[in-house]
Design a protein around this motif. Structure first.
Motif, mmCIF file in Angstrom:
data_model
loop_
_atom_site.group_PDB
_atom_site.id
_atom_site.type_symbol
_atom_site.label_atom_id
_atom_site.label_comp_id
_atom_site.label_asym_id
_atom_site.label_seq_id
_atom_site.Cartn_x
_atom_site.Cartn_y
_atom_site.Cartn_z
ATOM 1 N N MET A 14 45.027 54.311 52.032
ATOM 2 C CA MET A 14 44.912 54.675 50.622
ATOM 3 C C MET A 14 43.501 55.130 50.225
ATOM 4 S SD MET A 14 46.355 55.309 47.893
ATOM 5 C CE MET A 14 47.932 54.625 47.529
ATOM 6 N N PRO A 15 42.436 54.434 50.680
ATOM 7 C CA PRO A 15 41.108 54.895 50.253
ATOM 8 C C PRO A 15 40.860 56.358 50.633
ATOM 9 C CG PRO A 15 40.952 52.712 51.227
ATOM 10 C CD PRO A 15 42.352 53.187 51.449
ATOM 11 N N GLN A 16 41.307 56.746 51.834
ATOM 12 C CA GLN A 16 41.093 58.142 52.234
ATOM 13 C C GLN A 16 41.895 59.097 51.347
ATOM 14 O OE1 GLN A 16 41.707 59.174 56.413
ATOM 15 N NE2 GLN A 16 42.067 61.298 55.749
ATOM 16 N N VAL A 18 39.378 50.104 44.124
ATOM 17 C CA VAL A 18 40.237 49.117 43.447
ATOM 18 C C VAL A 18 41.314 48.624 44.417
ATOM 19 C CG1 VAL A 18 41.763 48.718 41.485
ATOM 20 C CG2 VAL A 18 39.907 50.356 41.281
ATOM 21 N N PRO A 19 41.432 47.311 44.615
ATOM 22 C CA PRO A 19 42.480 46.819 45.528
ATOM 23 C C PRO A 19 43.860 46.975 44.885
ATOM 24 C CG PRO A 19 41.322 44.969 44.515
ATOM 25 C CD PRO A 19 40.634 46.221 44.030
ATOM 26 N N PRO A 20 44.902 47.210 45.702
ATOM 27 C CA PRO A 20 46.236 47.460 45.138
ATOM 28 C C PRO A 20 46.758 46.308 44.282
ATOM 29 C CG PRO A 20 46.265 47.567 47.567
ATOM 30 C CD PRO A 20 44.858 47.312 47.163
ATOM 31 N N GLU A 21 46.350 45.076 44.623
ATOM 32 C CA GLU A 21 46.901 43.930 43.879
ATOM 33 C C GLU A 21 46.302 43.806 42.469
ATOM 34 O OE1 GLU A 21 45.397 43.832 46.762
ATOM 35 O OE2 GLU A 21 43.675 42.492 46.702
ATOM 36 N N ALA A 22 45.303 44.644 42.154
ATOM 37 C CA ALA A 22 44.691 44.574 40.817
ATOM 38 C C ALA A 22 45.701 44.879 39.713
ATOM 39 C CB ALA A 22 43.511 45.550 40.734
ATOM 40 N N VAL A 23 46.762 45.598 40.058
ATOM 41 C CA VAL A 23 47.732 45.987 39.021
ATOM 42 C C VAL A 23 48.670 44.833 38.652
ATOM 43 C CG1 VAL A 23 47.724 48.353 39.887
ATOM 44 C CG2 VAL A 23 49.577 46.833 40.572
ATOM 45 N N HIS A 77 43.807 48.527 27.224
ATOM 46 C CA HIS A 77 44.401 49.749 27.783
ATOM 47 C C HIS A 77 43.487 50.316 28.879
ATOM 48 C CE1 HIS A 77 46.494 53.800 27.313
ATOM 49 N NE2 HIS A 77 45.356 54.139 27.896
ATOM 50 N N ARG A 78 42.194 50.420 28.561
ATOM 51 C CA ARG A 78 41.240 50.999 29.530
ATOM 52 C C ARG A 78 41.155 50.155 30.799
ATOM 53 N NH1 ARG A 78 38.118 52.780 25.074
ATOM 54 N NH2 ARG A 78 38.184 55.056 25.068
ATOM 55 N N ALA A 79 41.059 48.837 30.607
ATOM 56 C CA ALA A 79 40.926 47.953 31.775
ATOM 57 C C ALA A 79 42.178 48.051 32.641
ATOM 58 C CB ALA A 79 40.712 46.517 31.310
ATOM 59 N N CYS A 80 43.309 48.128 31.978
ATOM 60 C CA CYS A 80 44.577 48.200 32.701
ATOM 61 C C CYS A 80 44.660 49.486 33.524
ATOM 62 C CB CYS A 80 45.712 48.126 31.679
ATOM 63 S SG CYS A 80 47.316 48.448 32.371
ATOM 64 N N VAL A 81 44.381 50.608 32.885
ATOM 65 C CA VAL A 81 44.487 51.903 33.572
ATOM 66 C C VAL A 81 43.517 51.958 34.764
ATOM 67 C CG1 VAL A 81 43.985 54.368 33.256
ATOM 68 C CG2 VAL A 81 45.409 53.165 31.589
ATOM 69 N N ALA A 82 42.339 51.350 34.585
ATOM 70 C CA ALA A 82 41.337 51.370 35.666
ATOM 71 C C ALA A 82 41.813 50.589 36.888
ATOM 72 C CB ALA A 82 40.018 50.794 35.154
ATOM 73 N N SER A 83 42.787 49.693 36.692
ATOM 74 C CA SER A 83 43.236 48.882 37.830
ATOM 75 C C SER A 83 44.223 49.641 38.729
ATOM 76 C CB SER A 83 43.856 47.573 37.340
ATOM 77 O OG SER A 83 45.109 47.843 36.766
ATOM 78 N N TYR A 84 44.667 50.808 38.286
ATOM 79 C CA TYR A 84 45.530 51.645 39.132
ATOM 80 C C TYR A 84 44.629 52.657 39.850
ATOM 81 C CZ TYR A 84 49.631 49.702 36.825
ATOM 82 O OH TYR A 84 50.605 48.842 36.368
ATOM 83 N N GLY A 85 44.192 52.309 41.059
ATOM 84 C CA GLY A 85 43.176 53.100 41.758
ATOM 85 C C GLY A 85 43.579 54.541 42.010
#
Ligand SMILES: Cc1cc2nc3c(=O)[nH]c(=O)nc-3n(C[C@H](O)[C@H](O)[C@H](O)COP(=O)(O)OP(=O)(O)OC[C@H]3O[C@@H](n4cnc5c(N)ncnc54)[C@H](O)[C@@H]3O)c2cc1C
Length: 497
Positions: A487-489, A146-151, A130-138
């Protein structure tokens, strides 16, 4: 000064209007309804307010996702968040078993492990996932690196698959799935794990109502749009998106008036955007993809005024299952109401108060009356034939019978129901789907409906192209506007708010 036209004054459209207004754009929001808010709509009967698509939100503290969104938008000082009971903000009642969901992922897992000791190790593996998954949504985790494709991998695997891999007791799996499924409208066998983790994380971060309900949130956002020099025009249905040379140049209203813009945002379902585009504006393959996309689940809404002891719902909502088969709820007879959700905003104890209910229904039950409208009620809703009204009353009766078994001492003073057609009328969401789109594995991740099409200067936002829920819809506006600033900004701004 650059001009933007936004179609739809729901949570997504109003958020985009504030984001652009704060960047110096002149913004016009067009809303077909007589009130802003879309699903945030609250209706009134004899001075009593009933929320429709707003019951609670999560993670509203500073530093948390939704908390940062309302701060960044400049609306936090005007919203009074009221915490639901952190010891148990949702009660999950299954046949013979009850679980109270506490705030905090670790407390949640600890309480479940105490109930299901044989699954303690599995629960700790589950919370790590759960934690790893949520962290992938930057954007949600406020991490610009976090890059967008991480999700993507998290949206390819189903919740049922994760539960079956990590947990043994089928009742524990049902408890976890049964909490999420109503919040995003997808059964566990086709719900992306990413969707489940993100939506449940939002509420496990602390659950809140807002004084004044969804309507208050909408009104505060409208005031902010106006303070930034923008306009929200009500009873202003968009009839067509103007496209010249492949570029969106504005929106034509029902009466032929054209509102021009350097940017057009469709804060409505992509299918509804498609209906506004001139023929040939998009490729046939895109048109087909949108038309074939499966719409989400539909529901009945129940709006009650009740006299009695409301303390069981004070500071907590109820998820009531009459079956352990969470996956099968939608295959069961909806007239039997195998699942229902109940909330009583502001309930304290003995007295009279508003109680709101929701339960899934089948789209087929209502499809026959889709085109049949006979005149208008004072608020603008269509009159439909008596058979339709009888069916609605029959479904309401079935629900009230279930309710009376659980709460025999309550006296229902007033009762009203809404069908998917009611929802469709007020929001123009195709088919009246609760969360717009069916957010299943085959329609998420790399198969999501896109925010941009071949039409330049046209962006689509809202819950159908992003995550369902108020926070999901609002964050979709951040993604849409990030197309202009990066997105980063956007994430950095949000963190710093
Ligand atoms: C019954 C129910 C309960 C819910 N409970 C919760 C909850 O407790 N917590 C939570 O977080 N989320 C909840 N949700 C989900 C949440 O309300 C939605 O995800 C969110 O509000 C959707 O916002 P949106 O801006 O994407 O779309 P919408 O709210 O649908 O907004 C779209 C707007 O566009 C307008 N529009 C459409 N076509 C046109 C046109 N041609 N011209 C002009 N305007 C147009 C519509 O009138 C509408 O105002 C619930 C939803 C429902 C239905």
């Amino acid at each position: 000064m650059k001009q933007a036209v936004i179609v739809g004054a729901g949570a997504a459209g109003l958020t985009a209007a504030i984001l652009l207004g704060a960047r110096g754009w002149r913004v016009t929001v067009l809303e077909q309804h007589y009130r802003p808010g879309g699903c945030l709509h609250r209706f009134f009967r004899r001075g009593v307010g009933y929320d429709t698509g707003f019951h609670y939100v999560g993670s509203a503290k500073p530093g948390q996702s939704f908390g940062q969104v309302v701060r960044h938008l400049g609306i936090a000082p005007h919203l009074a968040f009221e915490s639901l009971d952190p010891e148990g903000f949702d009660t999950l009642r299954f046949p013979g078993l009850e679980f109270r969901v506490p705030a905090g992922l670790d407390r949640w897992a600890g309480r479940l492990a105490a109930m299901f000791p044989g699954d303690a190790a599995g629960l700790s593996r589950y919370t790590e996932l759960h934690r790893a998954c949520v962290a992938s949504y930057g954007l949600y985790s406020l991490d610009a690196d976090v890059p967008p494709e991480a999700v993507l991998p998290w949206e390819e695997r189903t919740l049922a698959n994760v539960l079956a891999s990590e947990l043994i007791d089928p009742r524990l799996r049902a408890l976890i799935a049964g909490h999420g499924a109503p919040l995003y409208g997808v059964a566990p066998h086709e719900a992306p794990f990413g969707l489940h983790a993100l939506v449940t994380d939002h509420f496990l971060g602390g659950a809140y109502t807002i004084r004044g309900g969804g309507d208050r949130l909408a009104q505060v956002m409208v005031a902010r749009v106006e303070a930034l020099g923008g306009r929200v025009r009500l009873r202003a249905p968009a009839a067509q998106i103007r496209v010249e040379g492949g570029v969106a140049t504005g929106v034509e209203l029902d009466d032929g008036e054209v509102v021009g813009g350097d940017l057009v945002i469709g804060a409505i379902h992509p299918r509804a955007v498609l209906a506004l585009l001139p023929p040939g504006a998009v490729r046939p393959a895109y048109r087909e993809r949108v038309e074939l996309a499966r719409p989400g689940r539909v529901h009945m809404g129940v709006y009650l005024e009740v006299e009695g002891d409301l303390s069981p719902l004070a500071g907590r909502n109820l998820y009531r299952y009459h079956t352990w088969d969470v996956d099968g709820v939608e295959r069961l007879d909806d007239a039997e109401v195998p699942f229902w959700f109940l909330t009583a905003p502001g309930a304290r104890g003995e007295g009279r108060g508003v109680v709101l209910g929701l339960f899934p229904t089948s789209a087929a039950r209502w499809a026959g009356w889709e085109g049949e409208e006979r005149g208008r009620r004072p608020g603008g809703a269509p009159h439909r034939p008596p058979e339709y009204e009888r069916e609605k009353a029959r479904m309401l009766d079935g629900f009230l019978r279930r309710l009376a078994v659980d709460y025999p001492d309550w006296r229902v003073v007033r009762a009203e129901a809404s069908s998917p057609l009611t929802m469709r009328h007020y929001t123009r969401v195709p088919f009246g789907a609760t969360y717009g789109h069916h957010h299943a594995v085959d329609q998420m991740g790399r198969y999501r409906l896109p925010m941009v099409t071949r039409v330049r200067q046209l962006v689509q936002i809202g819950q159908a192209v992003a995550m369902p829920g108020i926070c999901g819809a609002m964050m979709s506006a951040y993604v849409g506007v990030a197309g202009l600033v990066g997105m980063p900004q956007m994430i950095e701004e949000l963190r710093a708010a």
